[in-house]
Design a protein around this motif. Structure first.
Motif, PDB file in Angstrom:
ATOM      1  N   UNK A 241     -23.874   3.544 -41.623  1.00 17.05           N
ATOM      2  CA  UNK A 241     -24.535   3.195 -42.819  1.00 17.05           C
ATOM      3  C   UNK A 241     -25.414   2.032 -42.434  1.00 17.05           C
ATOM      4  N   UNK A 242     -26.383   2.196 -41.425  1.00 16.45           N
ATOM      5  CA  UNK A 242     -26.937   1.353 -40.866  1.00 16.45           C
ATOM      6  C   UNK A 242     -27.792   0.446 -41.884  1.00 16.45           C
ATOM      7  N   UNK A 243     -27.978  -0.922 -42.037  1.00 16.34           N
ATOM      8  CA  UNK A 243     -28.807  -1.497 -42.937  1.00 16.34           C
ATOM      9  C   UNK A 243     -29.623  -2.693 -42.136  1.00 16.34           C
ATOM     10  N   UNK A 244     -30.413  -3.342 -42.739  1.00 17.74           N
ATOM     11  CA  UNK A 244     -31.473  -4.130 -42.179  1.00 17.74           C
ATOM     12  C   UNK A 244     -30.858  -5.487 -41.888  1.00 17.74           C
ATOM     13  N   UNK A 245     -29.897  -5.909 -42.762  1.00 16.57           N
ATOM     14  CA  UNK A 245     -29.253  -7.092 -42.563  1.00 16.57           C
ATOM     15  C   UNK A 245     -27.817  -7.176 -43.163  1.00 16.57           C
ATOM     16  N   UNK A 246     -27.109  -8.034 -42.559  1.00 17.78           N
ATOM     17  CA  UNK A 246     -25.525  -8.059 -42.920  1.00 17.78           C
ATOM     18  C   UNK A 246     -25.287  -8.355 -44.324  1.00 17.78           C
ATOM     19  N   UNK A 247     -26.051  -8.853 -44.921  1.00 18.98           N
ATOM     20  CA  UNK A 247     -26.003  -9.300 -46.406  1.00 18.98           C
ATOM     21  C   UNK A 247     -26.136  -8.054 -47.261  1.00 18.98           C
ATOM     22  N   UNK A 248     -26.416  -7.078 -46.827  1.00 20.52           N
ATOM     23  CA  UNK A 248     -26.658  -5.578 -47.568  1.00 20.52           C
ATOM     24  C   UNK A 248     -25.516  -4.938 -47.150  1.00 20.52           C
ATOM     25  N   UNK A 249     -24.680  -5.239 -46.435  1.00 16.94           N
ATOM     26  CA  UNK A 249     -23.409  -4.182 -46.365  1.00 16.94           C
ATOM     27  C   UNK A 249     -22.840  -3.788 -47.532  1.00 16.94           C
ATOM     28  N   UNK A 250     -22.283  -2.380 -47.620  1.00 15.10           N
ATOM     29  CA  UNK A 250     -21.818  -1.825 -48.782  1.00 15.10           C
ATOM     30  C   UNK A 250     -20.254  -1.691 -48.584  1.00 15.10           C
ATOM     31  N   UNK A 251     -20.016  -1.797 -47.078  1.00 21.07           N
ATOM     32  CA  UNK A 251     -18.523  -1.357 -46.770  1.00 21.07           C
ATOM     33  C   UNK A 251     -17.876  -2.580 -46.149  1.00 21.07           C
ATOM     34  N   UNK A 252     -18.436  -3.118 -45.349  1.00 26.04           N
ATOM     35  CA  UNK A 252     -17.725  -4.285 -44.707  1.00 26.04           C
ATOM     36  C   UNK A 252     -17.894  -5.657 -45.572  1.00 26.04           C
ATOM     37  N   UNK A 253     -17.038  -6.557 -45.305  1.00 24.18           N
ATOM     38  CA  UNK A 253     -17.269  -7.718 -46.012  1.00 24.18           C
ATOM     39  C   UNK A 253     -18.516  -8.347 -45.496  1.00 24.18           C
ATOM     40  N   UNK A 254     -19.344  -8.640 -46.554  1.00 24.90           N
ATOM     41  CA  UNK A 254     -20.565  -9.361 -46.309  1.00 24.90           C
ATOM     42  C   UNK A 254     -20.799 -10.976 -46.449  1.00 24.90           C
ATOM     43  N   UNK A 255     -21.728 -11.186 -45.552  1.00 25.86           N
ATOM     44  CA  UNK A 255     -22.243 -12.753 -45.875  1.00 25.86           C
ATOM     45  C   UNK A 255     -23.077 -13.080 -46.785  1.00 25.86           C
ATOM     46  N   UNK A 351     -13.443  -0.216 -51.413  1.00 22.81           N
ATOM     47  CA  UNK A 351     -12.484  -0.600 -52.285  1.00 22.81           C
ATOM     48  C   UNK A 351     -11.061  -0.249 -51.762  1.00 22.81           C
ATOM     49  N   UNK A 352     -10.931   0.400 -50.553  1.00 16.90           N
ATOM     50  CA  UNK A 352     -10.015   0.679 -49.990  1.00 16.90           C
ATOM     51  C   UNK A 352      -9.385  -0.085 -48.877  1.00 16.90           C
ATOM     52  N   UNK A 353     -10.417  -0.918 -48.450  1.00 14.41           N
ATOM     53  CA  UNK A 353     -10.194  -1.727 -47.239  1.00 14.41           C
ATOM     54  C   UNK A 353     -10.477  -3.558 -47.745  1.00 14.41           C
ATOM     55  N   UNK A 354     -11.325  -3.914 -48.276  1.00 12.96           N
ATOM     56  CA  UNK A 354     -11.447  -5.323 -48.720  1.00 12.96           C
ATOM     57  C   UNK A 354     -10.472  -6.035 -49.406  1.00 12.96           C
ATOM     58  N   UNK A 355      -9.740  -5.385 -50.493  1.00 10.32           N
ATOM     59  CA  UNK A 355      -8.526  -5.994 -51.205  1.00 10.32           C
ATOM     60  C   UNK A 355      -7.420  -6.107 -50.080  1.00 10.32           C
ATOM     61  N   UNK A 356      -7.380  -5.063 -49.209  1.00 12.63           N
ATOM     62  CA  UNK A 356      -6.181  -5.229 -48.194  1.00 12.63           C
ATOM     63  C   UNK A 356      -6.409  -6.445 -47.145  1.00 12.63           C
ATOM     64  N   UNK A 357      -7.612  -6.561 -46.849  1.00 14.38           N
ATOM     65  CA  UNK A 357      -7.885  -7.410 -45.857  1.00 14.38           C
ATOM     66  C   UNK A 357      -8.007  -9.089 -46.305  1.00 14.38           C
ATOM     67  N   UNK A 358      -7.772  -9.089 -47.661  1.00 11.72           N
ATOM     68  CA  UNK A 358      -7.935 -10.355 -48.345  1.00 11.72           C
ATOM     69  C   UNK A 358      -6.659 -10.839 -48.931  1.00 11.72           C
ATOM     70  N   UNK A 359      -5.688  -9.907 -48.751  1.00 12.48           N
ATOM     71  CA  UNK A 359      -4.285 -10.167 -49.235  1.00 12.48           C
ATOM     72  C   UNK A 359      -3.528 -11.192 -48.513  1.00 12.48           C
ATOM     73  N   UNK A 360      -3.205 -12.242 -48.969  1.00 12.23           N
ATOM     74  CA  UNK A 360      -2.657 -13.162 -48.373  1.00 12.23           C
ATOM     75  C   UNK A 360      -0.876 -12.980 -47.828  1.00 12.23           C
ATOM     76  N   UNK A 361      -0.451 -12.151 -48.738  1.00 17.21           N
ATOM     77  CA  UNK A 361       0.893 -11.840 -48.563  1.00 17.21           C
ATOM     78  C   UNK A 361       1.154 -11.226 -47.083  1.00 17.21           C
ATOM     79  N   UNK A 362       0.310 -10.410 -46.463  1.00 14.92           N
ATOM     80  CA  UNK A 362       0.440  -9.791 -45.272  1.00 14.92           C
ATOM     81  C   UNK A 362       0.989 -10.811 -44.182  1.00 14.92           C
ATOM     82  N   UNK A 363       0.559 -12.079 -44.474  1.00 13.14           N
ATOM     83  CA  UNK A 363       0.595 -13.216 -43.529  1.00 13.14           C
ATOM     84  C   UNK A 363       1.592 -14.274 -43.837  1.00 13.14           C
ATOM     85  N   UNK A 364       2.552 -13.590 -44.725  1.00 15.23           N
ATOM     86  CA  UNK A 364       3.244 -14.804 -45.283  1.00 15.23           C
ATOM     87  C   UNK A 364       4.504 -15.015 -44.462  1.00 15.23           C
TER      88      UNK A 364
END
Length: 365
Positions: A241-255, A351-364
């Motif tokens: 899903x190529x985009x012009x800039x990183x802040x347009x990402x729909x899948x990856x965490x965006x800046x 929705x399948x990836x971002x909530x997982x990556x930000x879950x701090x319980x994985x690193x407890x």
């Protein structure tokens, strides 16, 4: 005489791997109330909406507990290995095999022993970030060879691990086949098949670009396409899903910003929500500096386009997000027939990836 003919046909089918091919898409599930391994279709009753793969897609309320083998050539340029580590740490993935197959056929030399260290480094980042060692598999090295001919059927710890995990799971629960994710050349799995032909009936293979760059090692990719049940997701579709800039990402965490890597620093936008540890900091490092994610390196993105928005070899994410793939068809490639994905939903991927990556319980730990 008829029995002899039928038996001969069966033996021919077995020899040439025809027994491992997919059944046609099921459009009306009332006509197939008892699906068998190899069946697929969309929107199976009592299952989440999306592509249904028998033996993989869990019914509503159930979890995916199939053993997973992740096999890639290089992990430094992709992102779903971090997701798999976190999924395993949260108890959401039965992660059993982490295989490095350090061979390539894209004109940059066949054997890349330096890629092995990147696997070790990635796993060490996970451990140093608090993921418990017993929840993620150790690194296992697959096929190592200097030429394609030398690699054919070559024994390795990775090939032996395939045979062991696949057969052990089949003896425990044949209805839940091993999930294999291949993001590079399939040399190790192909060599495992030489050891034990029966494994092709006992696993499901998610394969990125078997018809493209990851299938260039024809001995391996043709063997896999002919004998295994393969779900292929390739570059012919805009998976990234190529985009012009990183802040347009729909899948990856965006800046926040569209701009250079200095403005898009570690805590820009959604990146700030990722836990502050070595694994997730490296995840952001990849988003900032890898050419296919970096908006300042438009000329270095090879064939991936630029600021590509997706998980390069993460086809196995589908097992946990059936709605990810929205279209598929049987496709002839590499002298075999594979289930080729032709459309996907970026929102489901996020929705399948971002909530997982930000879950701090994985690193407890």
């Amino acid at each position: 005489m008829n029995k002899i003919i039928l038996f001969s046909i069966f033996l021919l089918c077995f020899e040439f791997g025809l027994y491992a091919q997919w059944n046609p898409e099921t459009k009306d599930w009332t006509k197939n109330p008892l699906p068998q391994i190899g069946d697929w279709g969309f929107n199976h009753p009592d299952c989440p909406k999306g592509l249904y793969i028998h033996g993989v897609t869990a019914q509503e309320g159930e979890s995916v507990n199939n053993p997973v083998i992740y096999d890639n050539d290089i992990v430094d340029d992709v992102l779903e290995d971090e997701w798999a580590f976190v999924m395993a740490a949260l108890g959401n993935m039965n992660f059993q095999g982490y295989i490095c197959t350090p061979v390539l056929t894209d004109g940059w030399g066949f054997y890349h022993p330096e890629w092995k260290q990147e696997f070790y480094d990635m796993r060490e980042r996970a451990l140093s970030s608090g993921i418990r060692q017993n929840l993620i598999p150790k690194v296992t090295i697959g096929t190592e060879a200097h030429t394609e001919k030398e690699a054919e059927g070559k024994l390795s710890e990775g090939a032996e691990l395939y045979v062991k995990i696949i057969n052990e799971q089949y003896s425990k629960n044949p209805a839940k086949p091993v999930i294999v994710n291949i993001g590079g050349q399939a040399a190790t799995l192909a060599s495992a098949w030489i050891i034990d032909n029966s494994i092709s009936e006992k696993c499901i293979v998610y394969y990125t670009a078997i018809s493209g760059y990851n299938g260039h090692y024809k001995w391996a990719s043709e063997l896999i396409a002919q004998h295994f049940r393969v779900i292929n997701f390739g570059p012919e579709l805009a998976w990234w899903h190529d985009t012009d800039c990183q802040n347009e990402w729909n899948v990856l965490p965006r800046p926040n910003d569209c701009g250079d890597k200095e403005r898009n620093e570690r805590n820009s936008g959604e990146w700030a929500l990722l836990p502050d540890n070595e694994l997730m900091n490296y995840f952001v490092h990849q988003l900032r500096y890898m050419p296919w994610y970096d908006a300042t390196n438009k000329d270095d993105a090879h064939n991936f386009g630029n600021t590509s928005d997706g998980y390069f070899d993460g086809t196995f994410i589908h097992a946990w997000a059936p709605g990810l793939f929205t279209g598929a068809e049987l496709y002839d490639t590499r002298k075999g027939k594979v289930l080729s994905i032709n459309s996907f939903d970026p929102d489901v991927a996020k929705n399948a990836t971002f909530p997982v990556l930000i879950n701090p319980d994985a690193f407890a730990h």
